[in-house]
Design an enzyme around this catalytic site. Structure first.
Site: not given
Length: 164
Positions: A12, A15, A17-19, A131
């Protein structure tokens, strides 16, 4: 660990939140299936804004409520990553384009997470993972939902890689 485990990288922007959620959830998913020796999982960001930081506390809380541990430390994706990982999972189209530019063009192993959702076929038309950083708690929950739904497709991809 298997001699040549399949390597999966979730990417993301920052690095945090999402990943890291992708990394943590997929690690949990493969551990439940006793496949941790066959698949290596990591995460990275396209920017260096948060290098050295743990996952965002809101994402950690949302993940923990579902039984996931997010213990990764943010790092920036490197050119070598797009060459050495068997699967690079971008969380949105901006990150996908960044990774493709880094790789010198479109590559079959660089995919949107949304391309692994049920009913999706490849990157074209696949949804991006939104996001959640600037939103409320519901955004973190939505990210977890998407990642969980994509895990079977990601695992199927990994198993096809092992069969080759």
């Amino acid at each position: 660990m298997a001699e040549n485990p399949i390597a999966v990288l979730f990417v993301c922007m920052g690095n945090i939140c999402r990943s890291p959620a992708g990394e943590g959830i997929f690690k949990h998913y493969i551990a439940e299936r006793h496949l941790t020796d066959q698949i290596r999982i990591d995460s990275a960001g396209t920017t260096d804004y948060h290098c050295g930081a743990p996952a965002d506390h809101r994402m950690q809380e949302a993940a923990s409520a579902r039984g996931y541990t997010l213990d990764s430390i943010a790092r920036q994706v490197m050119r070598d990553d797009v060459r050495t990982f068997d699967l690079v999972v971008a969380m949105d189209t901006d990150n996908l384009r960044y990774l493709e530019a880094m790789a010198g063009g479109t590559k079959a192993h660089i995919r949107l997470l949304g391309s692994f959702l049920p009913g999706q076929q490849g990157n074209d038309g696949a949804p991006s993972v939104p996001d959640p950083y600037y939103g409320g708690a519901e955004g973190f929950v939505a990210v977890l939902d998407m990642i969980e739904q994509a895990c079977p497709g990601i695992l199927a991809y990994c198993q096809r890689c092992q069969d080759q």
